[in-house]
Design an enzyme around this catalytic site. Structure first.
Site, PDB file in Angstrom:
ATOM      1  N   ASP A  82       0.858  -1.189   0.000  1.00  0.00           N
ATOM      2  CA  ASP A  82       0.000   0.000   0.000  1.00  0.00           C
ATOM      3  C   ASP A  82       0.898   1.246   0.000  1.00  0.00           C
ATOM      4  OD1 ASP A  82      -2.357   1.485   0.203  1.00  0.00           O
ATOM      5  OD2 ASP A  82      -2.431   1.344   2.394  1.00  0.00           O
ATOM      6  N   HIS A  83       0.642   2.179  -0.896  1.00  0.00           N
ATOM      7  CA  HIS A  83       1.396   3.444  -0.966  1.00  0.00           C
ATOM      8  C   HIS A  83       2.920   3.278  -1.039  1.00  0.00           C
ATOM      9  CE1 HIS A  83      -1.960   6.197  -0.587  1.00  0.00           C
ATOM     10  NE2 HIS A  83      -2.466   5.376   0.310  1.00  0.00           N
ATOM     11  N   ASN A 230     -10.064   0.543   0.298  1.00  0.00           N
ATOM     12  CA  ASN A 230      -9.041   0.358   1.326  1.00  0.00           C
ATOM     13  C   ASN A 230      -9.575   0.691   2.713  1.00  0.00           C
ATOM     14  OD1 ASN A 230      -7.346  -0.145  -0.799  1.00  0.00           O
ATOM     15  ND2 ASN A 230      -5.861   1.445  -0.284  1.00  0.00           N
ATOM     16  N   VAL A 231      -9.285  -0.198   3.659  1.00  0.00           N
ATOM     17  CA  VAL A 231      -9.706   0.045   5.037  1.00  0.00           C
ATOM     18  C   VAL A 231      -8.559  -0.291   5.978  1.00  0.00           C
ATOM     19  CG1 VAL A 231     -11.383  -0.521   6.841  1.00  0.00           C
ATOM     20  CG2 VAL A 231     -12.097  -0.597   4.442  1.00  0.00           C
ATOM     21  N   ASN A 232      -8.242   0.639   6.847  1.00  0.00           N
ATOM     22  CA  ASN A 232      -7.238   0.402   7.876  1.00  0.00           C
ATOM     23  C   ASN A 232      -7.713   0.956   9.215  1.00  0.00           C
ATOM     24  OD1 ASN A 232      -4.845  -0.259   9.160  1.00  0.00           O
ATOM     25  ND2 ASN A 232      -3.734   1.537   8.442  1.00  0.00           N
TER      26      ASN A 232
END
Ligand code: ZN
Length: 284
Positions: A82-83, A230-232
Site C-alpha cells: 500500500d502506498h 481500502n480500510v485500515n
C-alpha cells in the site's frame, strides 16, 4: 506463497460490479482476523501492508506470516504493498513474494508520476505482478482548506484517461473527497466526478480512506465503479475499542492473549461488515 495477482481479483470485481477490500495488516491479530472473516463469508481478499507496517513487523515476518496464513486457504488472496513511495521499495516487495504493489507518485507533478508508474509497471508486469497507482491528492483529515482548494486536489478525468493509457497500470486510486485517518465531519464524496472517470476508463478504480465513510456512501461508490476499497483505521479502532473495554472492566488484566484475542475477534466482525457493504461475499 499461495497468492494470486490483484488484477485477477479486481478484473472479476470490475466485470460483476462489486468491490474487494484492500485490508491493511498491522500485526498477527489483524492478519488472522481478516483472513478468518474472508474465509467465513467466502470472499476474495487483498491483504496489504504500508511501508510503515513493513518497518514495524519486519519483511521476513510479514512474508512468513502471510505464507502460514494462506497455506491452506481456498479463497483467492493477493499480497499488496500500500502506498509504495519509490521504485526500489516496490521491487523489494516483489523480490520478497508480493503479488501486487502500489506506486504512489500522486504528490509529484503529473508527468513525473506517469514516468515513475510506467517504470514500475514495466518491471512488475514482467514477473506477473499487478500495479496500482494514484492520481489526485487525498486529503489528510486534519486539513483546513476551502472547497475550491479541496476540489483542485481531486482527480481530473481527462488526466486519468491519459495516465491509464500511457502507464498500462492495472488499477487506479482516485481522489474524490475521502481522506486517510479519522474524519472531523461527514465526508462529502464527489460522485459526479467518479461517474465521469468510470465512463472514461476501463480499469478497476480504487477508493482510499474509506474508514469513517458511511456504509451507504461506500455502497453507492461501488455501484458507480469502485472495485477496491481500502480500510485500515476502522479495524484499528475496532481492535483498540475492544481492548479499552476489557481494561475498563478488568484493570488487572496482564495476559496479552486475554485482550489481543478478543481484539482479533472484533476485527473479524468489522471485516465481515465491510465485506457485506462491498458485495464480495461468496465471490471467492
Ligand atoms: Zn491510501
Amino acid at each position: 506463497m499461495n497468492l494470486v495477482s490483484m488484477k485477477e481479483i479486481l478484473d472479476d470485481a470490475n466485470r460483476e460490479n462489486y468491490a474487494v477490500g484492500g485490508f491493511n495488516i498491522n500485526n498477527m491479530e489483524f492478519l488472522q482476523g481478516i483472513i478468518k472473516a474472508a474465509e467465513e463469508v467466502n470472499s476474495p481478499l487483498i491483504l496489504q501492508t504500508s511501508e510503515g507496517a513493513i518497518r514495524y513487523i519486519g519483511m521476513d515476518y510479514v512474508v512468513g506470516m502471510v505464507e502460514a496464513a494462506t497455506k491452506n486457504t481456498s479463497i483467492p488472496i493477493a499480497l499488496h504493498l500500500d502506498h509504495g513511495g519509490s521504485f526500489e521499495k516496490t521491487m523489494e516487495c516483489i523480490r520478497n513474494g508480493y503479488s501486487s504493489v502500489m506506486i504512489d507518485g500522486s504528490k509529484k507533478p503529473f508527468a513525473e508520476n506517469m514516468v515513475l508508474t510506467q517504470k514500475v509497471v514495466e518491471a512488475a508486469h514482467s514477473v506477473g505482478v499487478s500495479v496500482e497507482a494514484e492520481l489526485g491528492k487525498l486529503g489528510g483529515s486534519e486539513d483546513d482548506i476551502t472547497v475550491d482548494e479541496r476540489e483542485a486536489t481531486f482527480t481530473d478525468p481527462e488526466e486519468a484517461v491519459e495516465f491509464v493509457e500511457k502507464t498500462g497500470v492495472d488499477a487506479l486510486a482516485i481522489a474524490i473527497g475521502t481522506a486517510h485517518g479519522v474524519y472531523k465531519g461527514k465526508p462529502e464524496l464527489d460522485f459526479d466526478r467518479l461517474e465521469e472517470i468510470n465512463n472514461k476508463i476501463d480499469i478497476p478504480i480504487v477508493l482510499h480512506g474509506a474508514s469513517g465513510v458511511p456504509g451507504e456512501d461506500v455502497r453507492k461508490a461501488v455501484t458507480m465503479g469502485i472495485n477496491k476499497v481500502n480500510v485500515n483505521t476502522d479495524f484499528q479502532q475496532a481492535f483498540t475499542a475492544k481492548v479499552k473495554e476489557l481494561f475498563a472492566e478488568k484493570p488487572d488484566l496482564y495476559d496479552p492473549r486475554k485482550y489481543c484475542g478478543p481484539g482479533r475477534e472484533a476485527i473479524k466482525e468489522r471485516v465481515k461488515e465491510k465485506i457485506d457493504i462491498l458485495g464480495s461475499k461468496n465471490k471467492a
